[in-house]
Design an enzyme around this catalytic site. Structure first.
Site, mmCIF file in Angstrom:
data_model
loop_
_atom_site.group_PDB
_atom_site.id
_atom_site.type_symbol
_atom_site.label_atom_id
_atom_site.label_comp_id
_atom_site.label_asym_id
_atom_site.label_seq_id
_atom_site.Cartn_x
_atom_site.Cartn_y
_atom_site.Cartn_z
ATOM 1 C CG HIS A 3 2.936 1.792 -7.676
ATOM 2 N ND1 HIS A 3 3.541 1.686 -8.935
ATOM 3 C CD2 HIS A 3 3.684 2.652 -6.995
ATOM 4 C CE1 HIS A 3 4.739 1.259 -8.594
ATOM 5 N NE2 HIS A 3 5.232 2.535 -7.491
ATOM 6 N NE ARG A 60 8.144 -5.945 -13.798
ATOM 7 C CZ ARG A 60 7.449 -4.779 -13.104
ATOM 8 N NH1 ARG A 60 8.295 -5.087 -11.351
ATOM 9 N NH2 ARG A 60 6.848 -4.509 -13.569
ATOM 10 C CG ASP A 75 0.763 -5.371 -10.490
ATOM 11 O OD1 ASP A 75 1.471 -5.898 -9.465
ATOM 12 O OD2 ASP A 75 0.956 -4.407 -10.733
ATOM 13 C CB SER A 93 6.837 3.063 -5.158
ATOM 14 O OG SER A 93 7.683 2.388 -5.535
ATOM 15 C CG HIS A 143 4.068 -0.922 -17.191
ATOM 16 N ND1 HIS A 143 5.699 0.250 -17.555
ATOM 17 C CD2 HIS A 143 4.282 -1.501 -15.646
ATOM 18 C CE1 HIS A 143 5.967 -0.242 -16.490
ATOM 19 N NE2 HIS A 143 5.722 -0.897 -15.338
HETATM 20 N N1 HAX Z 1 -7.657 -1.415 -18.789
HETATM 21 C C1 HAX Z 1 -8.243 0.165 -19.441
HETATM 22 N N2 HAX Z 1 -7.986 1.092 -20.304
HETATM 23 C C2 HAX Z 1 -6.298 1.183 -19.478
HETATM 24 C C3 HAX Z 1 -5.428 0.186 -19.201
HETATM 25 C C4 HAX Z 1 -6.517 -0.992 -18.976
HETATM 26 N N3 HAX Z 1 -5.797 -2.202 -17.993
HETATM 27 N N4 HAX Z 1 -4.372 0.649 -19.884
HETATM 28 C C5 HAX Z 1 -4.248 2.142 -20.463
HETATM 29 N N5 HAX Z 1 -5.878 2.154 -20.677
HETATM 30 C C6 HAX Z 1 -6.122 3.540 -20.681
HETATM 31 C C7 HAX Z 1 -5.593 4.486 -19.619
HETATM 32 O O1 HAX Z 1 -6.780 4.592 -18.675
HETATM 33 C C8 HAX Z 1 -6.130 5.615 -20.431
HETATM 34 O O2 HAX Z 1 -7.332 6.598 -20.514
HETATM 35 P P1 HAX Z 1 -7.785 7.564 -20.493
HETATM 36 O O3 HAX Z 1 -6.615 8.320 -21.447
HETATM 37 O O4 HAX Z 1 -9.193 7.896 -20.613
HETATM 38 O O5 HAX Z 1 -7.550 7.941 -19.202
HETATM 39 C C9 HAX Z 1 -5.062 5.188 -22.118
HETATM 40 O O6 HAX Z 1 -5.240 3.786 -21.617
HETATM 41 C C10 HAX Z 1 -4.060 5.548 -21.796
HETATM 42 O O7 HAX Z 1 -3.447 5.294 -20.987
HETATM 43 P P2 HAX Z 1 -1.151 4.642 -21.343
HETATM 44 O O8 HAX Z 1 -0.945 5.861 -21.633
HETATM 45 O O9 HAX Z 1 -1.199 3.347 -21.898
HETATM 46 O O10 HAX Z 1 -0.972 4.385 -19.541
HETATM 47 P P3 HAX Z 1 -0.790 4.955 -18.831
HETATM 48 O O11 HAX Z 1 0.667 5.106 -18.630
HETATM 49 O O12 HAX Z 1 -1.701 5.807 -18.467
HETATM 50 O O13 HAX Z 1 -1.339 4.332 -17.440
HETATM 51 C C11 HAX Z 1 -1.286 1.873 -16.117
HETATM 52 C C12 HAX Z 1 -0.067 2.960 -16.999
HETATM 53 C C13 HAX Z 1 -0.407 0.407 -15.639
HETATM 54 C C14 HAX Z 1 -1.321 2.775 -15.070
HETATM 55 C C15 HAX Z 1 -2.534 1.399 -17.145
HETATM 56 O O14 HAX Z 1 -2.063 0.797 -17.677
HETATM 57 C C16 HAX Z 1 -3.412 1.157 -16.017
HETATM 58 O O15 HAX Z 1 -4.114 1.752 -14.906
HETATM 59 N N6 HAX Z 1 -3.803 -0.660 -16.119
HETATM 60 C C17 HAX Z 1 -4.157 -0.993 -14.781
HETATM 61 C C18 HAX Z 1 -4.026 -1.247 -13.507
HETATM 62 C C19 HAX Z 1 -2.347 -2.016 -13.457
HETATM 63 O O16 HAX Z 1 -2.561 -3.064 -14.195
HETATM 64 N N7 HAX Z 1 -1.087 -1.524 -13.021
HETATM 65 C C20 HAX Z 1 -0.325 -1.788 -12.554
HETATM 66 C C21 HAX Z 1 0.788 -0.963 -13.342
HETATM 67 C C22 HAX Z 1 2.152 -1.977 -12.794
HETATM 68 C C23 HAX Z 1 3.012 -1.840 -11.704
HETATM 69 O O17 HAX Z 1 2.500 -0.792 -11.482
HETATM 70 N N8 HAX Z 1 2.896 -1.581 -10.824
HETATM 71 O O18 HAX Z 1 3.139 -1.779 -9.850
#
Ligand code: HAX
Length: 436
Positions: free
Chosen positions: A271, A326, A372, A241, A317
Protein backbone atom coordinates in the site's frame (compact mmCIF):
# COMPACT_ATOMS: atom_id res chain seq x y z
CA UNK A 1 -16.81 28.89 10.29
CA UNK A 2 -18.07 28.78 6.69
CA UNK A 3 -17.47 25.03 6.39
CA UNK A 4 -19.51 24.12 9.47
CA UNK A 5 -22.48 26.09 8.09
CA UNK A 6 -22.08 24.30 4.79
CA UNK A 7 -22.12 20.85 6.43
CA UNK A 8 -25.04 21.86 8.67
CA UNK A 9 -27.00 22.83 5.56
CA UNK A 10 -26.32 19.39 4.04
CA UNK A 11 -26.63 17.04 6.95
CA UNK A 12 -30.40 16.52 6.88
CA UNK A 13 -30.41 15.99 3.10
CA UNK A 14 -27.76 13.24 3.32
CA UNK A 15 -29.35 11.63 6.36
CA UNK A 16 -32.66 11.45 4.53
CA UNK A 17 -31.04 10.01 1.39
CA UNK A 18 -29.33 7.33 3.48
CA UNK A 19 -32.43 6.56 5.54
CA UNK A 20 -34.63 6.35 2.44
CA UNK A 21 -32.28 3.81 0.84
CA UNK A 22 -32.41 1.66 3.97
CA UNK A 23 -36.18 2.12 4.48
CA UNK A 24 -37.32 1.60 0.90
CA UNK A 25 -34.58 -0.57 -0.60
CA UNK A 26 -33.01 -2.32 2.38
CA UNK A 27 -33.46 -5.77 0.78
CA UNK A 28 -32.10 -4.79 -2.63
CA UNK A 29 -29.26 -7.20 -3.52
CA UNK A 30 -26.14 -5.45 -4.81
CA UNK A 31 -23.88 -8.45 -5.36
CA UNK A 32 -23.28 -12.05 -4.41
CA UNK A 33 -20.00 -12.98 -2.74
CA UNK A 34 -18.01 -15.89 -4.14
CA UNK A 35 -15.65 -18.23 -2.33
CA UNK A 36 -12.73 -16.88 -4.32
CA UNK A 37 -13.59 -13.30 -3.32
CA UNK A 38 -13.53 -14.32 0.35
CA UNK A 39 -10.12 -15.91 -0.13
CA UNK A 40 -8.74 -12.97 -2.11
CA UNK A 41 -9.09 -10.15 0.37
CA UNK A 42 -12.83 -9.48 -0.18
CA UNK A 43 -11.70 -8.21 -3.60
CA UNK A 44 -14.37 -6.27 -5.43
CA UNK A 45 -17.11 -6.85 -2.83
CA UNK A 46 -18.95 -3.56 -2.21
CA UNK A 47 -18.61 -2.86 1.51
CA UNK A 48 -18.92 0.90 1.81
CA UNK A 49 -20.67 3.97 0.56
CA UNK A 50 -17.97 6.50 -0.28
CA UNK A 51 -19.37 9.84 -1.39
CA UNK A 52 -16.30 11.88 -0.51
CA UNK A 53 -14.24 10.18 -3.16
CA UNK A 54 -14.69 7.22 -5.47
CA UNK A 55 -12.17 5.23 -7.53
CA UNK A 56 -13.46 4.59 -11.02
CA UNK A 57 -11.51 1.80 -12.76
CA UNK A 58 -11.35 3.79 -16.01
CA UNK A 59 -11.18 7.39 -14.76
CA UNK A 60 -9.18 7.15 -11.56
CA UNK A 61 -10.03 9.05 -8.44
CA UNK A 62 -13.11 11.28 -8.36
CA UNK A 63 -13.28 13.80 -5.54
CA UNK A 64 -16.95 14.54 -4.86
CA UNK A 65 -17.63 13.46 -8.43
CA UNK A 66 -14.87 15.54 -10.08
CA UNK A 67 -11.91 13.88 -11.80
CA UNK A 68 -8.40 15.13 -11.10
CA UNK A 69 -8.21 17.42 -14.12
CA UNK A 70 -11.48 19.06 -13.04
CA UNK A 71 -10.35 19.33 -9.42
CA UNK A 72 -7.11 21.00 -10.49
CA UNK A 73 -9.01 23.43 -12.69
CA UNK A 74 -11.87 24.19 -10.28
CA UNK A 75 -10.17 24.59 -6.91
CA UNK A 76 -9.08 28.13 -6.05
CA UNK A 77 -5.42 29.12 -6.19
CA UNK A 78 -3.62 32.11 -4.76
CA UNK A 79 -2.60 34.49 -7.57
CA UNK A 80 1.10 33.62 -7.16
CA UNK A 81 0.54 29.82 -6.97
CA UNK A 82 0.36 27.21 -9.75
CA UNK A 83 -1.61 24.68 -7.68
CA UNK A 84 -4.72 24.97 -5.48
CA UNK A 85 -4.71 25.67 -1.76
CA UNK A 86 -5.11 22.54 0.36
CA UNK A 87 -7.70 24.42 2.43
CA UNK A 88 -9.89 24.48 -0.69
CA UNK A 89 -9.41 20.77 -1.29
CA UNK A 90 -10.49 20.04 2.29
CA UNK A 91 -13.53 22.28 1.82
CA UNK A 92 -14.51 20.35 -1.32
CA UNK A 93 -14.07 16.93 0.31
CA UNK A 94 -15.71 17.81 3.61
CA UNK A 95 -18.25 20.37 2.41
CA UNK A 96 -19.24 18.79 -0.92
CA UNK A 97 -19.05 22.11 -2.72
CA UNK A 98 -16.43 23.73 -4.94
CA UNK A 99 -15.04 26.45 -2.69
CA UNK A 100 -14.34 30.07 -3.47
CA UNK A 101 -10.91 31.48 -2.65
CA UNK A 102 -12.51 32.94 0.49
CA UNK A 103 -13.66 29.47 1.60
CA UNK A 104 -10.20 28.03 0.97
CA UNK A 105 -8.47 30.83 2.87
CA UNK A 106 -10.96 30.46 5.71
CA UNK A 107 -9.83 26.83 6.19
CA UNK A 108 -6.15 27.73 5.85
CA UNK A 109 -6.67 30.39 8.56
CA UNK A 110 -8.46 27.86 10.79
CA UNK A 111 -5.44 25.59 10.54
CA UNK A 112 -3.05 28.43 11.37
CA UNK A 113 -5.19 29.41 14.38
CA UNK A 114 -5.28 25.80 15.61
CA UNK A 115 -1.59 25.06 14.98
CA UNK A 116 0.86 24.51 17.80
CA UNK A 117 1.88 21.00 18.75
CA UNK A 118 1.84 20.12 22.46
CA UNK A 119 5.30 19.39 23.84
CA UNK A 120 4.40 15.82 24.84
CA UNK A 121 4.01 14.93 21.14
CA UNK A 122 7.63 15.86 20.47
CA UNK A 123 8.63 13.79 23.49
CA UNK A 124 6.78 10.80 22.03
CA UNK A 125 8.65 11.23 18.74
CA UNK A 126 11.94 11.76 20.56
CA UNK A 127 11.48 8.54 22.51
CA UNK A 128 12.21 6.69 19.26
CA UNK A 129 15.82 6.25 18.15
CA UNK A 130 16.72 8.50 15.21
CA UNK A 131 17.05 5.36 13.12
CA UNK A 132 13.50 4.26 14.07
CA UNK A 133 10.70 3.85 11.55
CA UNK A 134 9.28 7.20 10.37
CA UNK A 135 5.81 5.70 10.09
CA UNK A 136 5.94 4.28 13.62
CA UNK A 137 6.90 7.75 14.90
CA UNK A 138 4.06 9.30 12.91
CA UNK A 139 1.48 6.81 14.12
CA UNK A 140 2.59 7.18 17.76
CA UNK A 141 2.54 11.00 17.52
CA UNK A 142 -1.00 10.98 16.13
CA UNK A 143 -2.38 8.48 18.65
CA UNK A 144 -0.76 10.32 21.55
CA UNK A 145 -3.07 13.29 20.90
CA UNK A 146 -6.19 11.22 21.55
CA UNK A 147 -6.38 12.77 25.00
CA UNK A 148 -7.02 16.15 23.31
CA UNK A 149 -10.10 14.85 21.48
CA UNK A 150 -13.06 17.20 21.70
CA UNK A 151 -15.31 14.42 20.42
CA UNK A 152 -14.47 12.19 23.39
CA UNK A 153 -15.43 15.01 25.77
CA UNK A 154 -18.62 15.50 23.78
CA UNK A 155 -19.40 11.79 23.94
CA UNK A 156 -19.22 11.88 27.73
CA UNK A 157 -21.47 14.95 27.91
CA UNK A 158 -25.17 15.26 27.18
CA UNK A 159 -24.62 16.00 23.48
CA UNK A 160 -27.07 14.09 21.24
CA UNK A 161 -25.36 11.66 18.87
CA UNK A 162 -26.81 13.53 15.87
CA UNK A 163 -24.48 16.39 16.82
CA UNK A 164 -21.28 14.31 17.19
CA UNK A 165 -20.11 15.35 13.75
CA UNK A 166 -19.43 18.87 15.05
CA UNK A 167 -16.81 17.81 17.60
CA UNK A 168 -15.45 15.27 15.09
CA UNK A 169 -15.01 18.19 12.67
CA UNK A 170 -13.24 20.13 15.43
CA UNK A 171 -10.88 17.17 15.95
CA UNK A 172 -10.29 16.87 12.22
CA UNK A 173 -9.33 20.55 11.97
CA UNK A 174 -7.13 20.37 15.08
CA UNK A 175 -5.33 17.24 13.91
CA UNK A 176 -4.71 18.53 10.38
CA UNK A 177 -3.51 21.90 11.73
CA UNK A 178 -0.79 20.09 13.67
CA UNK A 179 0.33 17.78 10.87
CA UNK A 180 2.85 20.00 9.04
CA UNK A 181 4.79 20.58 12.26
CA UNK A 182 4.64 16.93 13.37
CA UNK A 183 5.62 15.47 10.02
CA UNK A 184 8.35 18.08 9.51
CA UNK A 185 9.73 17.31 12.96
CA UNK A 186 10.00 13.60 12.12
CA UNK A 187 12.09 14.57 9.10
CA UNK A 188 14.16 17.09 11.04
CA UNK A 189 14.78 14.72 13.93
CA UNK A 190 16.05 12.07 11.57
CA UNK A 191 17.80 14.12 8.94
CA UNK A 192 18.21 17.76 10.10
CA UNK A 193 19.76 17.52 13.52
CA UNK A 194 16.47 17.56 15.47
CA UNK A 195 15.65 21.09 14.29
CA UNK A 196 12.34 22.38 15.66
CA UNK A 197 10.50 24.86 13.50
CA UNK A 198 7.33 26.90 13.74
CA UNK A 199 4.34 27.67 11.59
CA UNK A 200 4.65 30.88 9.59
CA UNK A 201 1.13 32.43 9.58
CA UNK A 202 1.81 34.06 6.20
CA UNK A 203 2.23 30.71 4.45
CA UNK A 204 -0.34 28.15 3.36
CA UNK A 205 -0.49 24.53 4.58
CA UNK A 206 1.87 23.15 1.91
CA UNK A 207 4.17 26.18 2.05
CA UNK A 208 4.49 25.76 5.79
CA UNK A 209 5.44 22.13 5.51
CA UNK A 210 8.04 23.06 2.88
CA UNK A 211 9.63 25.78 5.00
CA UNK A 212 9.65 23.56 8.10
CA UNK A 213 11.81 20.91 6.41
CA UNK A 214 14.20 23.59 5.20
CA UNK A 215 12.83 24.04 1.67
CA UNK A 216 11.35 27.48 2.28
CA UNK A 217 13.59 29.15 -0.29
CA UNK A 218 12.54 26.84 -3.07
CA UNK A 219 9.06 27.97 -4.12
CA UNK A 220 8.81 25.06 -6.56
CA UNK A 221 8.98 22.55 -3.69
CA UNK A 222 5.91 24.14 -2.09
CA UNK A 223 4.16 23.81 -5.47
CA UNK A 224 5.12 20.13 -5.57
CA UNK A 225 3.68 19.66 -2.09
CA UNK A 226 0.42 21.38 -3.09
CA UNK A 227 0.14 18.94 -5.98
CA UNK A 228 1.30 15.94 -3.93
CA UNK A 229 -1.15 16.53 -1.06
CA UNK A 230 -3.99 17.09 -3.51
CA UNK A 231 -3.22 13.84 -5.35
CA UNK A 232 -2.92 11.74 -2.19
CA UNK A 233 -5.72 13.16 -0.06
CA UNK A 234 -8.23 10.36 -0.59
CA UNK A 235 -8.84 7.19 -2.64
CA UNK A 236 -12.33 6.14 -1.44
CA UNK A 237 -12.77 4.38 1.88
CA UNK A 238 -12.35 0.73 0.96
CA UNK A 239 -8.55 0.60 0.61
CA UNK A 240 -6.51 -0.75 3.54
CA UNK A 241 -5.71 2.54 5.28
CA UNK A 242 -8.94 4.47 4.75
CA UNK A 243 -11.06 1.46 5.54
CA UNK A 244 -9.08 0.84 8.71
CA UNK A 245 -9.56 4.47 9.82
CA UNK A 246 -13.26 4.23 9.03
CA UNK A 247 -13.64 0.87 10.81
CA UNK A 248 -11.95 2.13 13.96
CA UNK A 249 -14.02 5.33 13.83
CA UNK A 250 -17.19 3.24 13.57
CA UNK A 251 -16.60 2.08 17.17
CA UNK A 252 -16.80 5.80 18.09
CA UNK A 253 -13.07 5.87 18.66
CA UNK A 254 -11.89 9.43 18.17
CA UNK A 255 -10.21 10.80 15.06
CA UNK A 256 -6.70 10.47 16.51
CA UNK A 257 -7.19 6.77 17.25
CA UNK A 258 -8.82 6.19 13.87
CA UNK A 259 -6.17 8.13 11.90
CA UNK A 260 -3.28 6.44 13.67
CA UNK A 261 -4.80 3.06 12.78
CA UNK A 262 -5.11 4.19 9.16
CA UNK A 263 -1.47 5.30 9.17
CA UNK A 264 -0.44 1.80 10.29
CA UNK A 265 -2.23 0.32 7.29
CA UNK A 266 -0.61 2.84 4.98
CA UNK A 267 2.79 1.67 6.23
CA UNK A 268 2.52 -1.68 4.42
CA UNK A 269 4.67 -2.25 1.30
CA UNK A 270 1.72 -3.29 -0.86
CA UNK A 271 0.00 0.00 0.00
CA UNK A 272 1.55 3.36 0.98
CA UNK A 273 5.05 2.08 1.57
CA UNK A 274 5.21 1.18 -2.12
CA UNK A 275 6.51 4.68 -2.87
CA UNK A 276 9.56 3.97 -0.71
CA UNK A 277 9.98 0.51 -2.22
CA UNK A 278 9.60 1.94 -5.68
CA UNK A 279 12.22 4.62 -5.24
CA UNK A 280 14.64 2.11 -3.70
CA UNK A 281 14.04 -0.25 -6.60
CA UNK A 282 14.59 2.56 -9.16
CA UNK A 283 17.77 3.63 -7.34
CA UNK A 284 18.99 0.04 -7.47
CA UNK A 285 18.39 -0.04 -11.26
CA UNK A 286 20.20 3.29 -11.66
CA UNK A 287 23.17 2.19 -9.54
CA UNK A 288 23.43 -1.28 -11.06
CA UNK A 289 23.88 0.17 -14.54
CA UNK A 290 25.81 3.28 -13.48
CA UNK A 291 23.29 5.81 -14.79
CA UNK A 292 20.09 6.00 -16.81
CA UNK A 293 19.61 2.40 -18.01
CA UNK A 294 18.75 1.18 -21.47
CA UNK A 295 15.51 -0.71 -22.12
CA UNK A 296 17.48 -3.99 -22.32
CA UNK A 297 19.07 -3.34 -18.92
CA UNK A 298 15.70 -2.55 -17.35
CA UNK A 299 14.26 -5.73 -18.85
CA UNK A 300 17.11 -7.72 -17.28
CA UNK A 301 16.49 -6.11 -13.87
CA UNK A 302 12.72 -6.60 -14.02
CA UNK A 303 13.15 -10.28 -14.89
CA UNK A 304 15.56 -10.71 -11.97
CA UNK A 305 13.07 -9.11 -9.54
CA UNK A 306 10.20 -11.27 -10.81
CA UNK A 307 12.36 -14.41 -10.66
CA UNK A 308 12.91 -13.67 -6.95
CA UNK A 309 9.12 -13.86 -6.53
CA UNK A 310 8.77 -10.12 -5.91
CA UNK A 311 6.45 -7.56 -7.46
CA UNK A 312 7.62 -4.53 -9.41
CA UNK A 313 6.75 -1.63 -7.12
CA UNK A 314 4.90 1.27 -8.68
CA UNK A 315 2.90 -0.87 -11.11
CA UNK A 316 -0.53 -2.44 -10.83
CA UNK A 317 -3.62 -1.58 -8.85
CA UNK A 318 -6.45 -3.45 -7.21
CA UNK A 319 -9.12 -1.23 -8.80
CA UNK A 320 -7.64 0.98 -11.55
CA UNK A 321 -7.38 -0.40 -15.08
CA UNK A 322 -5.58 2.58 -16.61
CA UNK A 323 -2.38 4.55 -16.01
CA UNK A 324 -3.07 6.15 -12.63
CA UNK A 325 -4.07 9.77 -13.37
CA UNK A 326 -2.14 10.80 -10.25
CA UNK A 327 0.99 9.38 -11.89
CA UNK A 328 0.15 11.35 -15.04
CA UNK A 329 -0.07 14.62 -13.09
CA UNK A 330 3.26 13.96 -11.39
CA UNK A 331 4.84 13.09 -14.73
CA UNK A 332 3.62 16.41 -16.17
CA UNK A 333 5.19 18.24 -13.23
CA UNK A 334 8.57 16.61 -13.78
CA UNK A 335 8.42 17.03 -17.57
CA UNK A 336 7.77 20.73 -17.11
CA UNK A 337 10.31 21.46 -14.39
CA UNK A 338 13.13 18.91 -14.61
CA UNK A 339 12.87 16.63 -17.67
CA UNK A 340 16.61 15.88 -17.54
CA UNK A 341 16.69 14.65 -13.95
CA UNK A 342 18.42 11.27 -14.22
CA UNK A 343 16.13 9.46 -11.79
CA UNK A 344 13.13 10.80 -13.69
CA UNK A 345 14.62 9.57 -16.95
CA UNK A 346 15.24 6.17 -15.32
CA UNK A 347 11.59 6.04 -14.22
CA UNK A 348 10.52 6.87 -17.78
CA UNK A 349 12.52 3.95 -19.23
CA UNK A 350 11.08 1.66 -16.55
CA UNK A 351 7.59 2.99 -17.33
CA UNK A 352 8.02 1.95 -20.95
CA UNK A 353 9.39 -1.52 -20.23
CA UNK A 354 7.43 -2.87 -17.24
CA UNK A 355 3.85 -2.78 -18.61
CA UNK A 356 4.92 -4.82 -21.65
CA UNK A 357 6.51 -7.48 -19.43
CA UNK A 358 3.55 -7.61 -17.03
CA UNK A 359 1.14 -7.87 -19.97
CA UNK A 360 3.18 -10.72 -21.44
CA UNK A 361 3.12 -12.53 -18.08
CA UNK A 362 -0.65 -12.13 -18.12
CA UNK A 363 -1.11 -12.19 -14.34
CA UNK A 364 -1.44 -8.56 -13.27
CA UNK A 365 -4.89 -7.19 -14.08
CA UNK A 366 -3.43 -3.73 -14.41
CA UNK A 367 0.12 -3.51 -15.82
CA UNK A 368 0.22 0.30 -15.74
CA UNK A 369 2.15 2.61 -13.41
CA UNK A 370 0.46 3.77 -10.22
CA UNK A 371 0.97 6.92 -8.16
CA UNK A 372 3.87 5.46 -6.23
CA UNK A 373 5.95 5.17 -9.38
CA UNK A 374 7.06 8.80 -9.31
CA UNK A 375 6.56 10.04 -5.75
CA UNK A 376 10.12 9.37 -4.66
CA UNK A 377 11.64 10.65 -7.90
CA UNK A 378 9.96 14.02 -7.41
CA UNK A 379 10.97 14.33 -3.77
CA UNK A 380 14.51 13.21 -4.57
CA UNK A 381 14.87 16.00 -7.12
CA UNK A 382 14.47 18.50 -4.28
CA UNK A 383 16.95 16.71 -2.03
CA UNK A 384 14.35 14.77 -0.02
CA UNK A 385 16.14 11.54 -0.84
CA UNK A 386 15.45 9.65 2.41
CA UNK A 387 12.96 7.14 1.10
CA UNK A 388 11.88 5.86 4.52
CA UNK A 389 10.18 9.25 4.95
CA UNK A 390 8.07 9.11 1.78
CA UNK A 391 5.12 7.31 3.33
CA UNK A 392 4.91 10.01 6.02
CA UNK A 393 4.25 12.48 3.19
CA UNK A 394 1.53 10.16 1.94
CA UNK A 395 0.04 10.04 5.45
CA UNK A 396 0.22 13.81 5.85
CA UNK A 397 -2.03 14.01 2.81
CA UNK A 398 -4.25 10.99 3.42
CA UNK A 399 -5.34 12.05 6.91
CA UNK A 400 -7.44 14.68 5.15
CA UNK A 401 -9.47 11.90 3.57
CA UNK A 402 -9.55 9.66 6.67
CA UNK A 403 -11.02 12.43 8.79
CA UNK A 404 -13.60 13.53 6.18
CA UNK A 405 -14.96 9.96 6.11
CA UNK A 406 -15.06 9.76 9.90
CA UNK A 407 -16.86 13.12 10.26
CA UNK A 408 -19.45 12.18 7.64
CA UNK A 409 -19.96 8.74 9.18
CA UNK A 410 -21.13 10.57 12.31
CA UNK A 411 -23.15 13.08 10.29
CA UNK A 412 -25.23 10.36 8.62
CA UNK A 413 -25.21 8.15 11.72
CA UNK A 414 -23.34 5.12 10.34
CA UNK A 415 -23.34 2.20 12.81
CA UNK A 416 -20.42 0.16 14.10
CA UNK A 417 -19.03 -2.14 11.37
CA UNK A 418 -19.45 -5.86 11.96
CA UNK A 419 -19.16 -8.15 8.93
CA UNK A 420 -19.34 -11.91 9.48
CA UNK A 421 -16.63 -14.55 9.41
CA UNK A 422 -17.08 -18.21 8.39
CA UNK A 423 -15.00 -21.29 9.11
CA UNK A 424 -13.46 -23.44 6.37
CA UNK A 425 -15.66 -26.31 7.59
CA UNK A 426 -18.79 -24.15 7.29
CA UNK A 427 -17.84 -23.15 3.76
CA UNK A 428 -17.24 -26.78 2.79
CA UNK A 429 -20.63 -27.73 4.25
CA UNK A 430 -22.45 -24.90 2.48
CA UNK A 431 -20.98 -26.02 -0.84
CA UNK A 432 -21.74 -29.71 -0.18
CA UNK A 433 -25.37 -28.88 0.80
CA UNK A 434 -25.81 -26.86 -2.39
CA UNK A 435 -24.42 -29.73 -4.51
CA UNK A 436 -26.66 -32.40 -2.91
N1 HAX B 1 4.59 -6.80 -10.34
C1 HAX B 1 4.53 -8.15 -10.42
N2 HAX B 1 3.39 -8.85 -10.27
C2 HAX B 1 2.28 -8.14 -10.09
C3 HAX B 1 2.24 -6.75 -10.06
C4 HAX B 1 3.47 -6.07 -10.16
N3 HAX B 1 3.57 -4.75 -10.08
N4 HAX B 1 0.98 -6.34 -9.86
C5 HAX B 1 0.21 -7.46 -9.78
N5 HAX B 1 1.01 -8.54 -9.91
C6 HAX B 1 0.61 -9.94 -9.77
C7 HAX B 1 0.07 -10.12 -8.34
O1 HAX B 1 1.12 -10.29 -7.39
C8 HAX B 1 -0.79 -11.34 -8.49
O2 HAX B 1 0.04 -12.48 -8.51
P1 HAX B 1 -0.36 -13.82 -7.72
O3 HAX B 1 -1.60 -14.28 -8.40
O4 HAX B 1 0.82 -14.69 -7.89
O5 HAX B 1 -0.62 -13.42 -6.29
C9 HAX B 1 -1.36 -11.15 -9.89
O6 HAX B 1 -0.48 -10.25 -10.59
C10 HAX B 1 -2.76 -10.57 -9.91
O7 HAX B 1 -2.75 -9.38 -9.15
P2 HAX B 1 -3.84 -8.24 -9.42
O8 HAX B 1 -5.20 -8.83 -9.15
O9 HAX B 1 -3.61 -7.59 -10.71
O10 HAX B 1 -3.46 -7.18 -8.31
P3 HAX B 1 -3.88 -7.19 -6.79
O11 HAX B 1 -5.18 -6.48 -6.69
O12 HAX B 1 -3.76 -8.52 -6.17
O13 HAX B 1 -2.73 -6.28 -6.16
C11 HAX B 1 -1.27 -4.48 -5.99
C12 HAX B 1 -2.66 -4.92 -6.40
C13 HAX B 1 -1.19 -2.97 -6.06
C14 HAX B 1 -1.01 -4.90 -4.52
C15 HAX B 1 -0.25 -5.13 -6.94
O14 HAX B 1 -0.46 -4.66 -8.24
C16 HAX B 1 1.19 -4.89 -6.51
O15 HAX B 1 1.71 -5.63 -5.66
N6 HAX B 1 1.86 -3.84 -7.09
C17 HAX B 1 3.20 -3.50 -6.71
C18 HAX B 1 3.19 -2.75 -5.39
C19 HAX B 1 2.61 -1.39 -5.56
O16 HAX B 1 2.97 -0.64 -6.44
N7 HAX B 1 1.67 -1.03 -4.66
C20 HAX B 1 1.05 0.29 -4.64
C21 HAX B 1 -0.37 0.30 -5.16
C22 HAX B 1 -1.00 1.65 -5.07
C23 HAX B 1 -1.34 1.96 -3.65
O17 HAX B 1 -2.15 1.35 -2.98
N8 HAX B 1 -0.67 2.92 -3.10
O18 HAX B 1 -0.87 3.21 -1.80
Amino acid sequence: MLLEDRIQANVEVWRERTQRLIREHGDFVISNVTVSQIFSGIRGVPIQVSDISYVDADQGILYRGYNLKEVLALLPKKPDHDYPLIGGLYYLLMGNEVPTLEHAIDIENEWIARSGVPDYVFKVIDSFPDSGSSMAMFSAAVVSMSSDSKFTKDYHSSTHKKEYWRSMLEDSLDLIARLPEITAYIYNKKYRNHEKTEINPDLDFAGNFAQMIGKGDDLLYAELMRLFILLHADHENANVSAHTAHLVGSALSDIYLASSAGINGLAGPLHGLANQECFNWLSCVYQTYGGVPSKAQVTEHVEKTLAEGKVIPGFGHAVLRIVDPRYTEEKKFAEKHFPDDEMFRTAMVVGEVVPKILMKMGKAKNPWPNVDGLNGVLQNHFGVSQSDYYTVLFGLSRILGFTCHVVWARAVGKPIERPKALTTRLLERMIADEQD
